[in-house]
Design an enzyme around this catalytic site. Structure first.
Site, PDB file in Angstrom:
ATOM      1  N   HIS A 167       6.577  37.548  48.520  1.00 24.36           N
ATOM      2  CA  HIS A 167       5.351  36.461  48.074  1.00 24.36           C
ATOM      3  C   HIS A 167       5.290  36.044  47.192  1.00 24.36           C
ATOM      4  O   HIS A 167       5.389  36.904  45.497  1.00 24.36           O
ATOM      5  CB  HIS A 167       4.361  36.003  49.156  1.00 24.36           C
ATOM      6  CG  HIS A 167       3.961  36.646  50.547  1.00 24.36           C
ATOM      7  ND1 HIS A 167       4.193  35.486  51.167  1.00 24.36           N
ATOM      8  CD2 HIS A 167       4.552  37.559  51.260  1.00 24.36           C
ATOM      9  CE1 HIS A 167       4.280  35.410  52.948  1.00 24.36           C
ATOM     10  NE2 HIS A 167       4.672  36.994  52.832  1.00 24.36           N
ATOM     11  N   GLU A 230       3.093  39.989  46.422  1.00 26.61           N
ATOM     12  CA  GLU A 230       2.952  38.929  45.616  1.00 26.61           C
ATOM     13  C   GLU A 230       3.408  39.063  44.328  1.00 26.61           C
ATOM     14  O   GLU A 230       2.965  39.144  43.330  1.00 26.61           O
ATOM     15  CB  GLU A 230       1.236  38.009  45.305  1.00 26.61           C
ATOM     16  CG  GLU A 230       0.610  38.311  46.561  1.00 26.61           C
ATOM     17  CD  GLU A 230       0.915  37.048  46.994  1.00 26.61           C
ATOM     18  OE1 GLU A 230       1.177  35.997  47.165  1.00 26.61           O
ATOM     19  OE2 GLU A 230       0.754  36.431  48.857  1.00 26.61           O
TER      20      GLU A 230
END
Length: 350
Positions: A167, A230
Site C-alpha cells: 500500500h 505502507e
C-alpha cells in the site's frame, strides 16, 4: 512449443500487466496460459489476477501472494508489481516459488480513486456479506477465493506461505515506510521481521485484535506469514519515484528467487496497538492538525478526540497515532494508538 498467438498475448499481457488490466482486456479461452522466458508457467485467472508457477517444484516450495491496489489510488506498489511480472516473463527476475499476483480494486484503479462504495480493505473475513449492495463486495469475495485456492496447493511447512500486501499511506509519516502485522494469536515471525529489515522498513505496527484487511484474512484463513506494507504517499499513475521503494522491491525479488538479501539489515522498531479511535457519529472530532504525520507522539493527558460524550485522552507517557482520519464513515476506525514495544517484541520472535 508456444504458438505465435500465445506469444503475442504473453508479450502484451505480461510486458505491461498494469496497462492490460486497466484497459479491461481479458484473454480468450485459449489464451489464458503461457510460458515465460525462464520456463515458468503463467495463468491468467481473473481481472488483475495472475498466477506463475516456477519451472521446477521441490518439496516444501514457498508460495507467495503479492498484492497491491487494494486501494485503487495507491499506485506505486501497483507499478512495482507490474514491472516484476514483466521481468519474470522476460527471464530477468528469478522465480523459485509459486507466485500469485493480485491487483486488488481494479475498478477503483481505473477510476483513479481509493474505492467506489466501501474501503475494500475493510471487507475481508466475510465482512463483505454485510454490504451486499456495495460495488466492492463481489471483489472482496473473489479475492478471498483466489487466496484460498492458491494456498490450498501450498506446502504446510513452516515459513512456506507468504502474503505481501503493498500500500501507500494517505499522509506523511515519521517512518516513511512501515509495515502492519495481523493478529493471529501466534508469536510473530523472526523471518518476517528480518525480511522487513531487508526491505528497509523502519517500523512495524503490531495488531492485537483480529481485523478485516486482506493480510488479516490470509493470515487467519490461509496460514500465511502476512504483512501490509505502507511504502510512501498516494500519487497518480506515472508520478511515482519508484527508486524510493527499491528496498521493498529488491526484498520481494529475493524472496521470490529464494536468495538471501542483506543479512545485516537493522531490524525494524516495533509498536503495539493499545487502542483505537472509532467514529461514532458525524459529530466526531480529531483534535489534531489535518496534516499530522503517522506515528506522531503525544504525551500523557493529551486530548486527541471527542464525539458527543466520548473522549480519548492519552494514558501512557507517550502514545503515537497512526492513520488518523476523521472523514471515515460512522462505525469505522478513525485512528490507531500505539506504544513502542521493540525490545519485548524482538525478544519474543520465533
Amino acid at each position: 512449443m508456444t504458438s505465435s498467438a500465445e506469444h503475442g498475448m504473453q508479450v502484451s499481457m505480461l510486458d505491461d500487466f498494469l496497462a492490460y488490466t486497466l484497459a479491461g482486456k481479458r484473454p480468450g479461452a485459449l489464451e489464458t496460459q503461457g510460458t515465460c522466458a525462464n520456463g515458468a508457467r503463467w495463468s491468467w485467472l481473473d481481472d488483475g489476477v495472475l498466477q506463475i508457477e516456477p519451472a521446477s517444484r521441490g518439496k516444501g516450495i514457498r508460495s507467495v501472494l503479492a498484492s497491491a491496489g487494494v486501494h485503487g489510488d495507491e499506485t506505486a506498489p501497483i507499478e512495482l508489481l507490474s514491472h516484476l511480472v514483466r521481468d519474470i516473463a522476460r527471464g530477468r527476475a528469478a522465480l523459485t516459488c509459486r507466485l500469485l499476483v493480485i491487483l486488488g480494486n481494479v475498478d477503483a484503479m481505473r477510476d483513479a480513486c481509493r474505492y467506489r462504495d466501501d474501503d475494500l480493505n475493510r471487507l475481508f473475513s466475510g465482512r463483505h456479506t454485510q454490504v451486499p449492495q456495495s460495488r466492492e463486495a463481489p471483489r472482496a469475495a473473489a479475492l478471498e477465493q483466489a487466496a484460498i485456492h492458491f494456498f490450498a496447493a501450498a506446502s504446510d511447512e513452516p515459513g512456506a506461505r507468504w502474503h505481501i500486501d503493498m500500500h501507500t499511506a494517505i499522509r506523511a509519516s515519521a517512518f516513511e515506510q512501515f509495515a502492519l502485522l495481523p493478529h493471529t494469536g501466534r508469536p510473530f515471525s523472526r523471518a518476517m521481521f528480518e525480511w522487513l529489515g531487508e526491505a528497509h522498513i523502519s517500523a512495524v505496527l503490531l495488531h492485537t485484535t483480529k481485523g478485516n484487511t486482506y493480510s488479516h484474512f490470509t493470515a487467519q484463513a490461509c496460514g500465511a506469514e502476512a504483512c501490509t506494507l505502507e511504502l510512501g504517499k498516494v500519487r497518480p499513475f506515472g508520478r511515482n519515484d519508484l527508486a524510493r521503494f527499491a528496498g521493498a522491491d529488491e526484498a520481494l525479488r529475493h524472496l521470490l528467487a529464494g536468495t538471501n538479501g542483506s543479512v545485516h539489515s537493522a531490524m525494524p522498531r516495533a509498536f503495539t496497538v493499545i487502542d483505537q479511535l472509532t467514529k461514532q457519529s458525524e459529530a466526531f472530532e480529531l483534535l489534531l492538525a489535518a496534516d499530522v504525520p503517522n506515528f506522531t507522539p503525544f504525551v500523557k493527558d493529551t486530548l486527541l478526540a471527542r464525539d458527543g460524550d466520548y473522549r480519548y485522552t492519552v494514558r501512557h507517557d507517550e502514545e503515537r497515532i497512526v492513520f488518523p482520519n476523521a472523514t471515515v464513515k460512522p462505525g469505522l476506525r478513525a485512528g490507531l494508538l500505539v506504544v513502542e514495544t521493540t525490545q519485548d517484541t524482538l525478544a519474543g520472535l520465533v
